[in-house]
Design a protein around this motif. Structure first.
Motif, short mmCIF file in Angstrom:
data_model
loop_
_atom_site.label_atom_id
_atom_site.label_comp_id
_atom_site.label_asym_id
_atom_site.label_seq_id
_atom_site.Cartn_x
_atom_site.Cartn_y
_atom_site.Cartn_z
N ARG A 1 0.82 -1.22 0.00
CA ARG A 1 0.00 0.00 0.00
C ARG A 1 0.85 1.27 0.00
NH1 ARG A 1 -5.73 -1.33 2.00
NH2 ARG A 1 -5.95 0.70 1.06
N TRP A 2 2.18 1.09 -0.07
CA TRP A 2 3.08 2.24 -0.06
C TRP A 2 2.73 3.31 -1.09
CZ3 TRP A 2 5.95 5.29 2.48
CH2 TRP A 2 6.94 6.06 1.88
N PRO A 3 2.48 2.95 -2.36
CA PRO A 3 2.19 3.99 -3.35
C PRO A 3 1.00 4.89 -2.96
CG PRO A 3 2.65 1.94 -4.45
CD PRO A 3 2.55 1.62 -2.98
N GLU A 4 0.02 4.32 -2.25
CA GLU A 4 -1.15 5.11 -1.84
C GLU A 4 -0.80 6.15 -0.79
OE1 GLU A 4 -4.39 2.54 -0.58
OE2 GLU A 4 -3.53 0.96 -1.83
N HIS A 5 0.21 5.87 0.00
CA HIS A 5 0.53 6.72 1.15
C HIS A 5 1.80 7.56 0.97
CE1 HIS A 5 -2.58 4.81 3.56
NE2 HIS A 5 -2.17 3.66 3.04
N ARG A 6 2.54 7.28 -0.07
CA ARG A 6 3.86 7.89 -0.23
C ARG A 6 3.84 9.41 -0.22
NH1 ARG A 6 8.77 6.09 -3.99
NH2 ARG A 6 10.14 7.80 -3.42
N ALA A 7 2.97 10.02 -0.97
CA ALA A 7 2.96 11.48 -1.09
C ALA A 7 2.76 12.18 0.25
CB ALA A 7 1.90 11.93 -2.08
N TRP A 8 1.75 11.76 1.01
CA TRP A 8 1.50 12.45 2.26
C TRP A 8 2.55 12.12 3.30
CZ3 TRP A 8 0.54 10.61 7.14
CH2 TRP A 8 0.14 9.28 7.29
N LEU A 9 3.10 10.90 3.27
CA LEU A 9 4.15 10.55 4.22
C LEU A 9 5.45 11.31 3.93
CD1 LEU A 9 3.51 6.74 4.70
CD2 LEU A 9 3.35 8.53 6.45
N GLU A 10 5.76 11.51 2.67
CA GLU A 10 6.94 12.32 2.33
C GLU A 10 6.75 13.76 2.80
OE1 GLU A 10 7.52 11.67 -1.88
OE2 GLU A 10 9.04 10.14 -1.46
N ALA A 11 5.58 14.31 2.61
CA ALA A 11 5.30 15.68 3.08
C ALA A 11 5.43 15.75 4.59
CB ALA A 11 3.91 16.12 2.63
N TYR A 12 4.91 14.75 5.28
CA TYR A 12 5.00 14.69 6.74
C TYR A 12 6.45 14.62 7.19
CZ TYR A 12 4.80 12.83 11.45
OH TYR A 12 4.99 12.63 12.79
N LEU A 13 7.25 13.77 6.55
CA LEU A 13 8.65 13.64 6.92
C LEU A 13 9.42 14.93 6.68
CD1 LEU A 13 9.82 10.09 5.75
CD2 LEU A 13 9.55 10.93 8.09
N LYS A 14 9.15 15.59 5.57
CA LYS A 14 9.84 16.85 5.28
C LYS A 14 9.52 17.91 6.33
CE LYS A 14 10.29 15.94 0.39
NZ LYS A 14 9.78 16.19 -0.96
N GLN A 15 8.27 18.00 6.73
CA GLN A 15 7.90 18.96 7.78
C GLN A 15 8.55 18.57 9.10
OE1 GLN A 15 6.51 21.89 7.58
NE2 GLN A 15 6.70 22.17 9.78
N SER A 16 8.54 17.30 9.41
CA SER A 16 9.17 16.82 10.63
C SER A 16 10.66 17.13 10.64
CB SER A 16 8.94 15.32 10.76
OG SER A 16 9.51 14.82 11.94
N LEU A 17 11.30 16.97 9.49
CA LEU A 17 12.73 17.27 9.38
C LEU A 17 12.99 18.76 9.60
CD1 LEU A 17 15.56 16.30 8.81
CD2 LEU A 17 15.09 16.51 6.38
N ARG A 18 12.15 19.61 9.02
CA ARG A 18 12.29 21.05 9.23
C ARG A 18 12.23 21.37 10.73
NH1 ARG A 18 8.37 21.26 5.36
NH2 ARG A 18 9.25 21.48 3.30
N GLU A 19 11.25 20.79 11.41
CA GLU A 19 11.08 21.05 12.84
C GLU A 19 12.27 20.53 13.64
OE1 GLU A 19 7.28 19.32 13.75
OE2 GLU A 19 6.22 20.78 12.51
#
Length: 69
Positions: free
Chosen positions: A40-58
């Motif tokens: 199910r990775w392809p279904e969730h990839r976009a939002w998880l990448e956005a989440y990780l990028k924001q988490s990394l910024r923080e």
């Protein structure tokens, strides 16, 4: 007894070292999430990448790093 390696604070890292550390963290997290989501990775990839990028910024800001917009 095992020893742990402490990550140096943001002031002691060069910008290149900070980027390399951040990239390594991001890639490790992405691999963990990909494995956890399996087929199910392809279904969730976009939002998880956005989440990780924001988490990394923080995380970087918490370590005292200020990025350019």
């Amino acid at each position: 007894m095992s020893s742990t390696t402490r990550t140096p604070d943001a002031q002691s890292l060069t910008p290149e070292q900070m980027r390399a550390e951040a990239q390594a963290w991001y890639e490790r997290q992405l691999a963990i999430l990909e494995k956890a989501h399996g087929a199910r990775w392809p279904e969730h990839r976009a939002w998880l990448e956005a989440y990780l990028k924001q988490s990394l910024r923080e995380r970087l800001i918490a370590r005292g790093w200020r990025y350019k917009k």
